[in-house]
Design an enzyme around this catalytic site. Structure first.
Site, mmCIF file in Angstrom:
data_model
loop_
_atom_site.group_PDB
_atom_site.id
_atom_site.type_symbol
_atom_site.label_atom_id
_atom_site.label_comp_id
_atom_site.label_asym_id
_atom_site.label_seq_id
_atom_site.Cartn_x
_atom_site.Cartn_y
_atom_site.Cartn_z
ATOM 1 N N GLU A 18 0.711 -1.179 -0.103
ATOM 2 C CA GLU A 18 0.040 -0.132 0.023
ATOM 3 C C GLU A 18 0.853 1.154 -0.003
ATOM 4 O O GLU A 18 1.986 1.392 0.942
ATOM 5 C CB GLU A 18 -0.829 0.011 1.216
ATOM 6 N N TYR A 50 -6.482 6.941 0.010
ATOM 7 C CA TYR A 50 -7.061 8.204 -0.294
ATOM 8 C C TYR A 50 -7.190 9.178 1.032
ATOM 9 O O TYR A 50 -7.440 8.514 1.968
ATOM 10 C CB TYR A 50 -8.920 8.084 -0.798
ATOM 11 N N ALA A 144 -19.754 2.034 5.686
ATOM 12 C CA ALA A 144 -19.221 1.521 4.452
ATOM 13 C C ALA A 144 -20.065 0.765 3.872
ATOM 14 O O ALA A 144 -20.135 0.264 2.581
ATOM 15 C CB ALA A 144 -17.838 0.477 4.973
ATOM 16 N N TYR A 179 -10.322 -6.077 11.110
ATOM 17 C CA TYR A 179 -9.569 -5.729 12.506
ATOM 18 C C TYR A 179 -9.518 -6.776 13.463
ATOM 19 O O TYR A 179 -10.321 -7.021 14.223
ATOM 20 C CB TYR A 179 -10.260 -4.366 13.088
ATOM 21 N N GLN A 210 -6.106 -4.595 9.290
ATOM 22 C CA GLN A 210 -5.394 -3.537 10.073
ATOM 23 C C GLN A 210 -4.017 -4.121 10.426
ATOM 24 O O GLN A 210 -3.826 -5.345 10.302
ATOM 25 C CB GLN A 210 -6.111 -3.004 11.106
#
Length: 317
Positions: A18, A50, A144, A179, A210
């Site tokens: 990423e 973003y 989401a 998560y 995460q």
């Protein structure tokens, strides 16, 4: 190609990463200089984050404060197009609720589809720094799950304010976040897994976690997901420690625990060069254990610095 297709075609654990869009004023060369050292490990896809607009308050001559927006990084859509064109690898733009209306989201998805980008990572996103709670854009999504529904509708040819269904539908592969140490706003892990399962039921295709520093957290998370009937790929997210300040910064920002052994080793370092070495060694051991577990990809959060990720990848791939 879709992220899930890369997994289906692979016969071993993949390497993915990423990246952050460059700071305002920097050229795309800064980003390529970061990615170049990692391309020998053949990442099939690269995630691009973003960063929503932030607010600053400036004092006017009459003494009143004026709220002004500031944007520090260029658009993710353009960055994804540049990476895909330059390296001929797939990109995964992050798509967030905060800062977008539904119409702006639809326009971004239309642009991504036109550019041949097949994947999106759907997130609610964080609140702006000046707020304590997430506030959606007027006319935007709160959760989401709502954003996933919009992407799924477009994949079915259903656009906003249109009564008919179009044949030229999109076909995005949808990733979502998981998560291992639960989302900071979830009351408990069980509730967090239940909300995650709802995203899968709506149409999510894979999960990327995460960052975590204790593999047992990931193993337990995968077990809980499987027990709830979540059977899609779960990609572990990893980040090598690089500075001593991250001992407090990472737990504060991402609501994660640092294992005692790692924290003690970092605390004992005299400088950040030594910290980076500790971070690389820890990440290598994490990576080896995760490969043995059979993860589809090792996904590294490079955070604009490729040196440590490269050292880890050299030992694994």
């Amino acid at each position: 190609m879709k992220v899930t297709d890369h997994f289906k075609n692979a016969d071993k654990t993949l390497f993915s990463l990423e990246v952050l869009p460059p700071q305002k004023g920097e050229s795309v060369k800064n980003l390529f200089d970061h990615i170049d050292p990692l391309m020998e490990f053949k990442p099939p896809f690269i995630d691009v984050t973003y960063h929503r607009e932030e607010y600053v308050y400036k004092k006017r001559e009459n003494g009143l404060l004026e709220k002004m927006t500031t944007r520090k990084r260029p658009g993710t859509v353009g960055i994804c197009a540049a990476i895909q064109n330059h390296y001929k690898v797939d990109t995964v733009p992050h798509l967030i609720c905060g800062g977008f209306t539904r119409e702006e989201t639809e326009n971004a998805l239309i642009d991504l589809h036109f550019l041949g980008i097949d994947n999106v990572l759907v997130l609610r996103g964080d609140c702006v720094k000046s707020e304590t709670r997430f506030t959606p854009e007027p006319g935007g999504h709160h959760y989401a799950t709502e954003l996933i529904e919009q992407v799924v509708n477009m994949n079915s040819g259903r656009y906003l304010d249109e009564e008919q269904t179009y044949k030229n539908s999109t076909d995005f592969c949808i990733g979502v976040a998981g998560y291992p140490e639960k989302h900071s706003e979830a009351p408990n892990m069980k509730a967090d897994i239940r909300w995650l399962k709802r995203k899968i039921e709506l149409g999510a295709d894979y999960i990327v976690t995460q960052m975590f520093f204790d593999n047992q957290k990931y193993f337990d998370f995968v077990r809980l997901c499987r027990e709830e009937g979540i059977d899609i790929p779960i990609i572990p997210g990893l980040k090598p420690f690089t500075t001593k300040s991250q001992l407090t910064l990472l737990p504060s920002m991402f609501h994660i625990d640092i294992p005692t052994e790692l924290a003690d080793a970092v605390e004992a370092c005299k400088d950040n060069k030594a910290v980076a070495q500790v971070g690389v060694e820890w990440a290598i051991q994490q990576s080896k254990e995760l490969v043995e577990f059979g993860v589809p990809s090792l996904h590294y959060y490079s955070m604009g610095k490729s040196e440590s990720v490269r050292k880890v990848a050299e030992a694994i791939f």
